[in-house]
Design a protein around this motif. Sequence first.
Motif, PDB file in Angstrom:
ATOM      1  N   PRO A  59      19.444  -7.077  15.766  1.00 51.11           N
ATOM      2  CA  PRO A  59      18.315  -7.991  15.952  1.00 51.11           C
ATOM      3  C   PRO A  59      17.772  -7.869  17.374  1.00 51.11           C
ATOM      4  O   PRO A  59      18.534  -7.725  18.324  1.00 51.11           O
ATOM      5  N   ARG A  60      16.458  -7.901  17.494  1.00 45.20           N
ATOM      6  CA  ARG A  60      15.835  -7.748  18.807  1.00 45.20           C
ATOM      7  C   ARG A  60      14.851  -8.878  19.032  1.00 45.20           C
ATOM      8  O   ARG A  60      14.273  -9.401  18.092  1.00 45.20           O
ATOM      9  N   THR A  61      14.669  -9.222  20.268  1.00 47.64           N
ATOM     10  CA  THR A  61      13.721 -10.277  20.606  1.00 47.64           C
ATOM     11  C   THR A  61      12.801  -9.776  21.707  1.00 47.64           C
ATOM     12  O   THR A  61      13.105  -8.819  22.411  1.00 47.64           O
ATOM     13  N   MET A  62      11.674 -10.441  21.852  1.00 49.16           N
ATOM     14  CA  MET A  62      10.719 -10.096  22.904  1.00 49.16           C
ATOM     15  C   MET A  62      10.861 -11.094  24.042  1.00 49.16           C
ATOM     16  O   MET A  62      10.952 -12.302  23.812  1.00 49.16           O
ATOM     17  N   LYS A  63      10.904 -10.590  25.264  1.00 48.20           N
ATOM     18  CA  LYS A  63      10.970 -11.437  26.445  1.00 48.20           C
ATOM     19  C   LYS A  63      10.101 -10.800  27.514  1.00 48.20           C
ATOM     20  O   LYS A  63      10.340  -9.661  27.906  1.00 48.20           O
ATOM     21  N   ASP A  64       9.091 -11.500  27.941  1.00 44.78           N
ATOM     22  CA  ASP A  64       8.142 -11.012  28.946  1.00 44.78           C
ATOM     23  C   ASP A  64       7.507  -9.687  28.524  1.00 44.78           C
ATOM     24  O   ASP A  64       7.332  -8.771  29.334  1.00 44.78           O
ATOM     25  N   GLY A  65       7.220  -9.538  27.236  1.00 43.91           N
ATOM     26  CA  GLY A  65       6.570  -8.330  26.746  1.00 43.91           C
ATOM     27  C   GLY A  65       7.484  -7.136  26.573  1.00 43.91           C
ATOM     28  O   GLY A  65       7.034  -6.045  26.296  1.00 43.91           O
ATOM     29  N   LYS A  66       8.799  -7.327  26.740  1.00 40.21           N
ATOM     30  CA  LYS A  66       9.753  -6.225  26.599  1.00 40.21           C
ATOM     31  C   LYS A  66      10.730  -6.545  25.480  1.00 40.21           C
ATOM     32  O   LYS A  66      11.069  -7.697  25.241  1.00 40.21           O
ATOM     33  N   VAL A  67      11.198  -5.503  24.806  1.00 39.88           N
ATOM     34  CA  VAL A  67      12.181  -5.677  23.740  1.00 39.88           C
ATOM     35  C   VAL A  67      13.555  -5.844  24.371  1.00 39.88           C
ATOM     36  O   VAL A  67      13.974  -5.042  25.205  1.00 39.88           O
ATOM     37  N   VAL A  68      14.257  -6.907  23.979  1.00 37.41           N
ATOM     38  CA  VAL A  68      15.578  -7.198  24.516  1.00 37.41           C
ATOM     39  C   VAL A  68      16.553  -7.311  23.348  1.00 37.41           C
ATOM     40  O   VAL A  68      16.285  -8.017  22.384  1.00 37.41           O
ATOM     41  N   LYS A  69      17.667  -6.608  23.432  1.00 35.31           N
ATOM     42  CA  LYS A  69      18.685  -6.704  22.390  1.00 35.31           C
ATOM     43  C   LYS A  69      19.510  -7.955  22.627  1.00 35.31           C
ATOM     44  O   LYS A  69      19.808  -8.318  23.753  1.00 35.31           O
ATOM     45  N   THR A  70      19.907  -8.599  21.561  1.00 35.62           N
ATOM     46  CA  THR A  70      20.744  -9.784  21.685  1.00 35.62           C
ATOM     47  C   THR A  70      22.207  -9.378  21.753  1.00 35.62           C
ATOM     48  O   THR A  70      22.571  -8.255  21.439  1.00 35.62           O
ATOM     49  N   LYS A  71      23.065 -10.294  22.163  1.00 35.47           N
ATOM     50  CA  LYS A  71      24.489  -9.999  22.279  1.00 35.47           C
ATOM     51  C   LYS A  71      25.124  -9.686  20.925  1.00 35.47           C
ATOM     52  O   LYS A  71      26.065  -8.923  20.851  1.00 35.47           O
ATOM     53  N   ALA A  72      24.595 -10.244  19.868  1.00 40.13           N
ATOM     54  CA  ALA A  72      25.135  -9.990  18.535  1.00 40.13           C
ATOM     55  C   ALA A  72      24.907  -8.554  18.100  1.00 40.13           C
ATOM     56  O   ALA A  72      25.554  -8.068  17.192  1.00 40.13           O
ATOM     57  N   SER A  73      24.007  -7.831  18.769  1.00 42.30           N
ATOM     58  CA  SER A  73      23.679  -6.472  18.358  1.00 42.30           C
ATOM     59  C   SER A  73      24.846  -5.505  18.557  1.00 42.30           C
ATOM     60  O   SER A  73      24.938  -4.508  17.871  1.00 42.30           O
ATOM     61  N   LYS A  74      25.741  -5.783  19.473  1.00 41.52           N
ATOM     62  CA  LYS A  74      26.870  -4.886  19.705  1.00 41.52           C
ATOM     63  C   LYS A  74      27.796  -4.829  18.495  1.00 41.52           C
ATOM     64  O   LYS A  74      28.391  -3.811  18.205  1.00 41.52           O
ATOM     65  N   ALA A  75      27.902  -5.911  17.761  1.00 39.62           N
ATOM     66  CA  ALA A  75      28.786  -5.955  16.601  1.00 39.62           C
ATOM     67  C   ALA A  75      28.223  -5.149  15.439  1.00 39.62           C
ATOM     68  O   ALA A  75      28.972  -4.705  14.585  1.00 39.62           O
ATOM     69  N   THR A  76      26.916  -4.929  15.382  1.00 39.32           N
ATOM     70  CA  THR A  76      26.315  -4.242  14.258  1.00 39.32           C
ATOM     71  C   THR A  76      26.211  -2.738  14.453  1.00 39.32           C
ATOM     72  O   THR A  76      25.816  -2.036  13.542  1.00 39.32           O
ATOM     73  N   LYS A  77      26.540  -2.231  15.604  1.00 40.85           N
ATOM     74  CA  LYS A  77      26.436  -0.800  15.866  1.00 40.85           C
ATOM     75  C   LYS A  77      27.516  -0.052  15.092  1.00 40.85           C
ATOM     76  O   LYS A  77      28.684  -0.418  15.114  1.00 40.85           O
ATOM     77  N   VAL A  78      27.108   1.017  14.418  1.00 42.19           N
ATOM     78  CA  VAL A  78      28.037   1.827  13.642  1.00 42.19           C
ATOM     79  C   VAL A  78      28.425   3.054  14.474  1.00 42.19           C
ATOM     80  O   VAL A  78      27.555   3.811  14.910  1.00 42.19           O
ATOM     81  N   LYS A  79      29.714   3.219  14.705  1.00 38.27           N
ATOM     82  CA  LYS A  79      30.219   4.365  15.458  1.00 38.27           C
ATOM     83  C   LYS A  79      31.486   4.871  14.784  1.00 38.27           C
ATOM     84  O   LYS A  79      32.351   4.081  14.428  1.00 38.27           O
ATOM     85  N   PHE A  80      31.581   6.182  14.615  1.00 41.10           N
ATOM     86  CA  PHE A  80      32.809   6.769  14.097  1.00 41.10           C
ATOM     87  C   PHE A  80      32.918   8.205  14.593  1.00 41.10           C
ATOM     88  O   PHE A  80      31.929   8.804  15.027  1.00 41.10           O
TER      89      PHE A  80
END
Length: 127
Positions: A59-80
């Motif tokens: 999930p991403r949000t806009m802050k001051d016209g820039k895209v900012v990732k939320t802290k919850a985004s780290k849990a959704t990243k798929v790595k293997f």
Amino acid sequence: MAPHLQADEFFSSLTDLLAKTTQKSRGSVTLSQKPLIDNITTTQPSILIRATDGNTSAPRTMKDGKVVKTKASKATKVKFSTVVPADQLEAFYTRYAEICKTGMTGLKKRDRKRKAKGKSGAKAAKA
């Protein structure tokens, strides 16, 4: 850090990841590889293969016209990842190439038409 997958588990995870990205019609999959030098005496090192989704479902949000990732985004990243011994590389790369080719069917063909570079480019082309 998560343990490395076996080759068959890696291939099934990679197939699923490529399919999900294609179904979303957006996102990216990053594949990387590097030699894993675990013993100096070996002539050919093992290869570490990694795959990640680049955090496309975060999930991403806009802050001051820039895209900012939320802290919850780290849990959704798929790595293997997996480690391939030197003696199994040929068989691994054969199957790896097949999976990557089938996963790329949803890509759009690149537009190779050249666009005019404005007035200065058009004048140079006429001269």
